[in-house]
Scaffold this motif. Structure first.
Motif, PDB file in Angstrom:
ATOM      1  N   GLU A  19       0.822  -1.211   0.000  1.00  0.00           N
ATOM      2  CA  GLU A  19       0.000   0.000   0.000  1.00  0.00           C
ATOM      3  C   GLU A  19       0.857   1.263   0.000  1.00  0.00           C
ATOM      4  O   GLU A  19       0.577   2.215  -0.720  1.00  0.00           O
ATOM      5  CB  GLU A  19      -0.950   0.014   1.200  1.00  0.00           C
ATOM      6  N   ALA A  20       1.901   1.288   0.818  1.00  0.00           N
ATOM      7  CA  ALA A  20       2.768   2.460   0.892  1.00  0.00           C
ATOM      8  C   ALA A  20       3.468   2.716  -0.444  1.00  0.00           C
ATOM      9  O   ALA A  20       3.577   3.862  -0.893  1.00  0.00           O
ATOM     10  CB  ALA A  20       3.790   2.292   2.017  1.00  0.00           C
ATOM     11  N   GLY A  21       3.929   1.662  -1.088  1.00  0.00           N
ATOM     12  CA  GLY A  21       4.559   1.812  -2.397  1.00  0.00           C
ATOM     13  C   GLY A  21       3.603   2.346  -3.446  1.00  0.00           C
ATOM     14  O   GLY A  21       3.964   3.192  -4.264  1.00  0.00           O
ATOM     15  N   GLN A  55      -6.526   8.277   1.261  1.00  0.00           N
ATOM     16  CA  GLN A  55      -6.445   6.904   0.800  1.00  0.00           C
ATOM     17  C   GLN A  55      -6.282   5.948   1.985  1.00  0.00           C
ATOM     18  O   GLN A  55      -5.764   6.329   3.034  1.00  0.00           O
ATOM     19  CB  GLN A  55      -5.287   6.745  -0.182  1.00  0.00           C
ATOM     20  N   PRO A  56      -6.722   4.716   1.816  1.00  0.00           N
ATOM     21  CA  PRO A  56      -6.612   3.736   2.913  1.00  0.00           C
ATOM     22  C   PRO A  56      -5.173   3.565   3.393  1.00  0.00           C
ATOM     23  O   PRO A  56      -4.233   3.665   2.607  1.00  0.00           O
ATOM     24  CB  PRO A  56      -7.116   2.440   2.269  1.00  0.00           C
ATOM     25  N   CYS A  57      -5.036   3.319   4.680  1.00  0.00           N
ATOM     26  CA  CYS A  57      -3.787   2.971   5.349  1.00  0.00           C
ATOM     27  C   CYS A  57      -2.883   4.164   5.680  1.00  0.00           C
ATOM     28  O   CYS A  57      -1.927   4.010   6.433  1.00  0.00           O
ATOM     29  CB  CYS A  57      -2.970   1.942   4.556  1.00  0.00           C
ATOM     30  N   TYR A  96      -1.404  -1.019   8.315  1.00  0.00           N
ATOM     31  CA  TYR A  96      -2.356  -2.044   7.895  1.00  0.00           C
ATOM     32  C   TYR A  96      -2.363  -3.095   8.988  1.00  0.00           C
ATOM     33  O   TYR A  96      -1.328  -3.716   9.256  1.00  0.00           O
ATOM     34  CB  TYR A  96      -1.959  -2.668   6.550  1.00  0.00           C
ATOM     35  N   GLY A  97      -3.485  -3.258   9.640  1.00  0.00           N
ATOM     36  CA  GLY A  97      -3.566  -4.226  10.731  1.00  0.00           C
ATOM     37  C   GLY A  97      -2.561  -3.907  11.805  1.00  0.00           C
ATOM     38  O   GLY A  97      -2.498  -2.790  12.316  1.00  0.00           O
ATOM     39  N   SER A  98      -1.690  -4.860  12.108  1.00  0.00           N
ATOM     40  CA  SER A  98      -0.710  -4.685  13.178  1.00  0.00           C
ATOM     41  C   SER A  98       0.615  -4.096  12.695  1.00  0.00           C
ATOM     42  O   SER A  98       1.524  -3.878  13.486  1.00  0.00           O
ATOM     43  CB  SER A  98      -0.434  -6.034  13.844  1.00  0.00           C
TER      44      SER A  98
END
Length: 122
Positions: A19-21, A55-57, A96-98
């Motif tokens: 996601e970060a990329g 955006q998500p995350c 994202y999650g943990s």
């Protein structure tokens, strides 16, 4: 044939790095070429950050455009230039999650390239 990419082996870390990329690549390709000058540079920085932040995350993003490089590229007749990757300095914290990561994009003079990299994984 054995499927070695079993869904159970994909971790939160894998997903947050992906996601970060995507965020950095999208930012680069969406905004390079945008018209900018010294009067509008702050609003472009804010627009880029706000666009990516929804955006998500994404937990945090900072965007800085190098004023020295920008000033050296301004067109004498029209007073603006196009945003280039060499002008961008971006920091993103994503979760994202943990898993949480800090990624960045900054112009690398040695490589003559706006390098995107993973700075920290929590």
């Amino acid at each position: 044939m054995v499927d070695i990419m079993v869904e159970d082996t994909i971790t939160d870390r894998d997903n947050v790095l992906f996601e970060a990329g995507i965020k950095l690549g999208a930012l680069y390709h969406q905004f390079t070429g945008s018209p900018v000058n010294l009067r509008t540079v702050e609003s472009l920085e804010a627009a880029i950050a706000q666009s990516i932040s929804v955006q998500p995350c994404v937990e945090n993003i900072t965007v800085s455009i190098d004023r020295d490089v920008l000033g050296s590229k301004l067109n004498d007749e029209f007073g603006y230039c196009e945003l280039e990757g060499r002008m961008l300095n971006v920091q993103i914290d994503a979760r994202y999650g943990s898993a949480k990561v800090h990624v960045s994009m900054e112009f690398n003079k040695e490589l003559d390239y706006p390098l995107m990299k993973i700075d920290k994984i929590d």
